[in-house]
Write a protein that holds these residues in place. Structure first.
Motif, PDB file in Angstrom:
ATOM      1  N   ALA A 192     -37.188 -13.861  18.689  1.00 38.48           N
ATOM      2  CA  ALA A 192     -37.129 -13.265  20.027  1.00 38.48           C
ATOM      3  C   ALA A 192     -38.523 -13.107  20.608  1.00 38.48           C
ATOM      4  O   ALA A 192     -38.750 -13.362  21.806  1.00 38.48           O
ATOM      5  CB  ALA A 192     -36.424 -11.905  19.957  1.00 38.48           C
ATOM      6  N   TYR A 193     -39.491 -12.692  19.762  1.00 37.32           N
ATOM      7  CA  TYR A 193     -40.848 -12.550  20.291  1.00 37.32           C
ATOM      8  C   TYR A 193     -41.478 -13.911  20.592  1.00 37.32           C
ATOM      9  O   TYR A 193     -42.226 -14.043  21.566  1.00 37.32           O
ATOM     10  CB  TYR A 193     -41.729 -11.782  19.306  1.00 37.32           C
ATOM     11  CG  TYR A 193     -43.083 -11.496  19.893  1.00 37.32           C
ATOM     12  CD1 TYR A 193     -43.235 -10.537  20.888  1.00 37.32           C
ATOM     13  CD2 TYR A 193     -44.218 -12.208  19.495  1.00 37.32           C
ATOM     14  CE1 TYR A 193     -44.460 -10.274  21.453  1.00 37.32           C
ATOM     15  CE2 TYR A 193     -45.456 -11.954  20.064  1.00 37.32           C
ATOM     16  CZ  TYR A 193     -45.573 -10.986  21.035  1.00 37.32           C
ATOM     17  OH  TYR A 193     -46.787 -10.739  21.614  1.00 37.32           O
ATOM     18  N   PHE A 204     -35.929  -8.188  22.337  1.00 36.74           N
ATOM     19  CA  PHE A 204     -36.876  -8.024  21.239  1.00 36.74           C
ATOM     20  C   PHE A 204     -37.046  -6.545  20.868  1.00 36.74           C
ATOM     21  O   PHE A 204     -36.991  -6.166  19.688  1.00 36.74           O
ATOM     22  CB  PHE A 204     -38.221  -8.632  21.655  1.00 36.74           C
ATOM     23  CG  PHE A 204     -39.358  -8.320  20.731  1.00 36.74           C
ATOM     24  CD1 PHE A 204     -39.412  -8.856  19.455  1.00 36.74           C
ATOM     25  CD2 PHE A 204     -40.381  -7.465  21.139  1.00 36.74           C
ATOM     26  CE1 PHE A 204     -40.471  -8.551  18.600  1.00 36.74           C
ATOM     27  CE2 PHE A 204     -41.434  -7.167  20.293  1.00 36.74           C
ATOM     28  CZ  PHE A 204     -41.469  -7.707  19.020  1.00 36.74           C
ATOM     29  N   PHE A 205     -37.213  -5.693  21.877  1.00 36.66           N
ATOM     30  CA  PHE A 205     -37.368  -4.260  21.597  1.00 36.66           C
ATOM     31  C   PHE A 205     -36.074  -3.652  21.053  1.00 36.66           C
ATOM     32  O   PHE A 205     -36.117  -2.734  20.214  1.00 36.66           O
ATOM     33  CB  PHE A 205     -37.824  -3.518  22.854  1.00 36.66           C
ATOM     34  CG  PHE A 205     -39.287  -3.663  23.151  1.00 36.66           C
ATOM     35  CD1 PHE A 205     -40.231  -3.086  22.322  1.00 36.66           C
ATOM     36  CD2 PHE A 205     -39.733  -4.383  24.253  1.00 36.66           C
ATOM     37  CE1 PHE A 205     -41.586  -3.205  22.583  1.00 36.66           C
ATOM     38  CE2 PHE A 205     -41.085  -4.517  24.518  1.00 36.66           C
ATOM     39  CZ  PHE A 205     -42.010  -3.930  23.677  1.00 36.66           C
ATOM     40  N   ASP A 206     -34.947  -4.146  21.548  1.00 38.17           N
ATOM     41  CA  ASP A 206     -33.672  -3.659  20.995  1.00 38.17           C
ATOM     42  C   ASP A 206     -33.547  -4.009  19.517  1.00 38.17           C
ATOM     43  O   ASP A 206     -33.093  -3.183  18.707  1.00 38.17           O
ATOM     44  CB  ASP A 206     -32.502  -4.255  21.778  1.00 38.17           C
ATOM     45  CG  ASP A 206     -32.393  -3.663  23.181  1.00 38.17           C
ATOM     46  OD1 ASP A 206     -33.016  -2.603  23.424  1.00 38.17           O
ATOM     47  OD2 ASP A 206     -31.701  -4.266  24.027  1.00 38.17           O
ATOM     48  N   GLU A 258     -46.726 -12.016  11.683  1.00 43.31           N
ATOM     49  CA  GLU A 258     -46.291 -13.174  12.476  1.00 43.31           C
ATOM     50  C   GLU A 258     -46.397 -12.876  13.965  1.00 43.31           C
ATOM     51  O   GLU A 258     -46.881 -13.698  14.751  1.00 43.31           O
ATOM     52  CB  GLU A 258     -44.848 -13.535  12.110  1.00 43.31           C
ATOM     53  CG  GLU A 258     -44.682 -14.229  10.774  1.00 43.31           C
ATOM     54  CD  GLU A 258     -43.276 -14.761  10.603  1.00 43.31           C
ATOM     55  OE1 GLU A 258     -42.870 -15.622  11.416  1.00 43.31           O
ATOM     56  OE2 GLU A 258     -42.579 -14.321   9.678  1.00 43.31           O
ATOM     57  N   ILE A 259     -45.955 -11.683  14.342  1.00 40.59           N
ATOM     58  CA  ILE A 259     -46.013 -11.311  15.762  1.00 40.59           C
ATOM     59  C   ILE A 259     -47.465 -11.211  16.225  1.00 40.59           C
ATOM     60  O   ILE A 259     -47.817 -11.634  17.340  1.00 40.59           O
ATOM     61  CB  ILE A 259     -45.258  -9.990  15.977  1.00 40.59           C
ATOM     62  CG1 ILE A 259     -43.759 -10.200  15.722  1.00 40.59           C
ATOM     63  CG2 ILE A 259     -45.491  -9.456  17.384  1.00 40.59           C
ATOM     64  CD1 ILE A 259     -42.940  -8.930  15.762  1.00 40.59           C
ATOM     65  N   ASN A 304     -43.047 -14.865  24.106  1.00 43.67           N
ATOM     66  CA  ASN A 304     -44.407 -15.383  24.270  1.00 43.67           C
ATOM     67  C   ASN A 304     -44.396 -16.768  24.912  1.00 43.67           C
ATOM     68  O   ASN A 304     -45.262 -17.106  25.738  1.00 43.67           O
ATOM     69  CB  ASN A 304     -45.090 -15.449  22.900  1.00 43.67           C
ATOM     70  CG  ASN A 304     -46.571 -15.734  23.010  1.00 43.67           C
ATOM     71  OD1 ASN A 304     -47.326 -14.918  23.514  1.00 43.67           O
ATOM     72  ND2 ASN A 304     -46.998 -16.891  22.528  1.00 43.67           N
ATOM     73  N   LEU A 305     -43.394 -17.574  24.538  1.00 45.05           N
ATOM     74  CA  LEU A 305     -43.253 -18.911  25.132  1.00 45.05           C
ATOM     75  C   LEU A 305     -42.986 -18.798  26.628  1.00 45.05           C
ATOM     76  O   LEU A 305     -43.586 -19.516  27.449  1.00 45.05           O
ATOM     77  CB  LEU A 305     -42.113 -19.650  24.435  1.00 45.05           C
ATOM     78  CG  LEU A 305     -42.066 -21.168  24.548  1.00 45.05           C
ATOM     79  CD1 LEU A 305     -43.300 -21.797  23.926  1.00 45.05           C
ATOM     80  CD2 LEU A 305     -40.815 -21.695  23.851  1.00 45.05           C
TER      81      LEU A 305
END
Length: 650
Positions: free
Chosen positions: A368-369, A407-409, A444-445, A373-374
């Motif tokens: 999701a991140y 992503f935050f969820d 990774e993030i 970012n993409l």
């Protein structure tokens, strides 16, 4: 005059003597004559005299005067005869001059009369010449006026015919005449200027309507994947810049036509791929969300670049072919963004639907991140071309916001799960696998964010919410996992967990504040660990109670008189402390050995040793203080504080 030779006067009858004397006299005279200077006039007169003086005789000499006078008279007579002849000629010349004078006077009178008559003719001729010159000037002005303010028959026919390069030359000519009429109406020729302006305006409107219809027909042919733009189309759009409404309609038609071509190309790339199946269809990678969404965004980005180049070529070419080369109006950037907005309007819905399907499948947190970012990368890249107010840009911004929300969820769910079921700390008090998994996910993030296009000065602010959403539940889970441990074990476990988290963040400048905050927490837990380990060691020596009494005793009290601090208790405490120091097993610090970081282990051991040394020195100084009145204080301790310090390796 000299007598000639042999004359009687020169003969000497008296013999040779007389002759010699005569010769000598003659020679002297001759020499005198030769030496004397002769007047040229005299010489000339003698030479002339010799012409009529035949002999030098006595008679001749006596008659010489008369002969000379006679000769002069003859000469004068000859002069008179000659002058009479000359006189006759002069009279004839005088007569001719008189006649010539009369003729000249007559001619002068006739010329005067002729001059008087011809003067009027000259004045009339000059007047006629002046009128002729004025007429020629008027004719030249009229011809120039007609050339400047009137179309030729050929130009009029070109405006009525098909659109061709010559059509735009004629249209520029009409535009030039119309512009010149604006200058003409500011002069005394307002009526002519207004009439010509009306005629040119009518011709321009007819030409623009024809050009508008032709451009719309040409634009509809741009529905192929790689259209070619002709110079005629550029010239036509350049000419229509003078009619903003018509140009806007044409650009809208361009956007609509290209929108159909782009949507068709996008759907073809999704389902069928490129020619002969290469590249492969995008949907074939639907199982890989990052590649699936990335391929779609890459196709859209490439299409935006291609369409931008196409529209730029069209608009820039139109600018170079504008009718008014002095036009200083706003450039074509707004028109280009508007056309590009229309061009990519149809791509928004297919992309948004497919992104929604990917997010509905509950991708992994890192996935999701990566998608977020993409989307951020392509949003910022595409915004620079089409503007942030374009519909495609808004869809990309909304898609990124939706991806961040998912992503935050996911982070929230993961944090709640970690807090609901906190992992059990392992025996060695190292971070459990669940913590390592979360830390690996964080790394990774971090690496993904480090490659983003976010400016350096904005990175900390941008990443702080993400970092808080990851670390707060993670640290809270670590605290909950350590809740049932002993204080020293809790300190070791939390130091290990926080240190691993800190190490994962230390390479990134935008996480500097969080690293500093973790360092403070680690320091607090290290203090707790050192204190606990020190208390354990001192408790083994049985001097914790004595040290507590010493700390609570007033400074002015005599320690030897305090019941619990008398000689014997203090002596026993000193012996027990020294025995503790000599027992290597009692100084083992198993909790410190469980620290994962070697430097922290060394620091903990050193800190515990320093605390033990300080306690020994405190006890030693209290006993050695004379005011405390201990008997034989030196006998109570075998080792001095410096020896203990050396013994403990400080």
């Amino acid at each position: 005059l000299m007598n000639p030779p042999g004359s009687p006067s020169t003969t000497n009858h008296n013999g040779s003597t007389g002759g010699t004397t005569m010769n000598a006299t003659l020679q002297r005279k001759l020499t005198k004559v030769l030496e004397s200077r002769i007047d040229p006039d005299l010489l000339s007169a003698i030479q002339d005299l010799s012409t009529f003086y035949p002999s030098n005789s006595l008679v001749a000499r006596r008659n010489m005067r008369g002969q000379i006078e006679k000769r002069g008279l003859e000469i004068n007579t000859e002069f008179m005869d000659v002058f009479i002849h000359v006189q006759r000629h002069f009279d004839e010349v005088q007569k001719g001059i008189t006649e010539m004078k009369l003729g000249c006077q007559e001619m002068s009178d006739r010329l005067q009369k002729t001059r008087e008559i011809s003067g009027q003719l000259i004045q009339q001729a000059e007047k006629l010449n002046k009128e002729r010159r004025e007429n020629e000037i008027h004719q030249e002005i009229s011809m120039r006026f007609l050339e400047r303010f009137q179309l030729t028959e050929e130009e009029s026919n070109l405006l009525k015919g098909d659109v061709c390069p010559e059509f735009f030359v004629a249209l520029k000519r009409v535009h030039s005449i119309h512009s010149d009429c604006k200058i003409l109406v500011r002069t005394q020729h307002q009526k002519a200027g207004l009439e010509i302006m009306d005629v040119m305006s009518l011709q321009m409107e007819n030409a623009f309507r024809k050009l508008y219809r032709w451009v719309r027909a040409e634009v509809r042919r741009l529905d192929v994947s790689s259209p070619e733009i002709s110079e005629l189309l550029k010239s036509a759009l350049g000419a229509l810049r003078d009619r903003a409404v018509l140009l806007s309609y044409c650009l809208d038609e361009v956007g609509t036509t290209r929108n159909a071509a782009v949507v068709k190309g996008f759907l073809t790339a999704l389902v069928h791929g490129g020619p002969n199946g290469m590249p492969r269809p995008i949907q074939i990678h639907a199982h890989d969300p990052v590649r699936y969404i990335g391929d779609m965004l890459a196709w859209i980005h490439q299409a935006v670049a291609s369409e931008s180049e196409l529209i730029h070529g069209l608009i820039d070419g139109a600018n170079t072919h504008s009718l008014d080369t002095t036009d200083t109006t706003e450039g074509p950037s707004v028109d280009i963004k508007k056309v590009l907005d229309t061009t990519f309007e149809g791509v928004c819905r297919p992309f948004k639907v497919r992104l929604g399907q990917v997010l509905a499948a509950h991708p992994a947190i890192v996935v999701a991140y990566k998608l977020s970012n993409l989307l951020d990368f392509y949003t910022k890249t595409i915004d620079r071309v089409i503007g942030d107010q374009a519909r495609l840009a808004i869809v990309l911004q909304e898609s990124r916001a939706e991806t961040l929300r998912v992503f935050f969820d996911l982070l929230k769910d993961q944090g709640e799960k970690l807090q609901k079921s906190p992992p059990v700390p392992p025996h060695n008090l190292a971070p459990p696998p669940e913590i390592y998994e979360s830390i690996n996910r964080l790394m990774e993030i971090l690496s993904i964010f480090d490659t983003s296009l976010v400016p350096v000065d904005q990175r900390e602010q941008e990443f702080t919410p993400i970092l808080d959403a990851i670390l707060e539940p993670l640290i809270q889970g670590c605290n909950m996992s350590a809740a049932h441990l002993k204080r020293s074990d809790m300190a070791v476990f939390l130091v290990n967990c926080l240190h691993v988290i800190q190490q994962s963040l230390s390479s990134y400048d935008f996480a500097r504040k969080r690293v500093e905050s973790l360092e403070e927490h680690i320091s607090q837990h290290m203090k707790t660990l050192v204190q606990e380990q020190t208390d354990i060691v001192l408790a083994k020596g049985g001097i914790v109670h004595i040290l507590g009494v010493l700390e609570n005793t007033p400074n002015d009290a005599v320690l030897a008189q305090v019941p619990e601090l008398e000689d014997k208790p203090m002596h026993d405490a000193a012996k027990s402390f020294e025995a503790l120091l000599l027992d290597s097993s009692s100084l083992l610090l198993p909790q410190c050995d469980r620290l994962l970081n070697g430097q922290m282990r060394t620091f903990a051991r050193t800190s515990v040793a320093e605390h033990i040394y300080n306690s020994y020195k405190y006890l030693y100084d209290a006993v050695m203080e004379p005011s405390n009145r201990y008997t034989q204080p030196k006998m109570m301790f075998v080792y001095s504080p410096e020896q203990v310090k050396t013994l403990m390796g400080l």
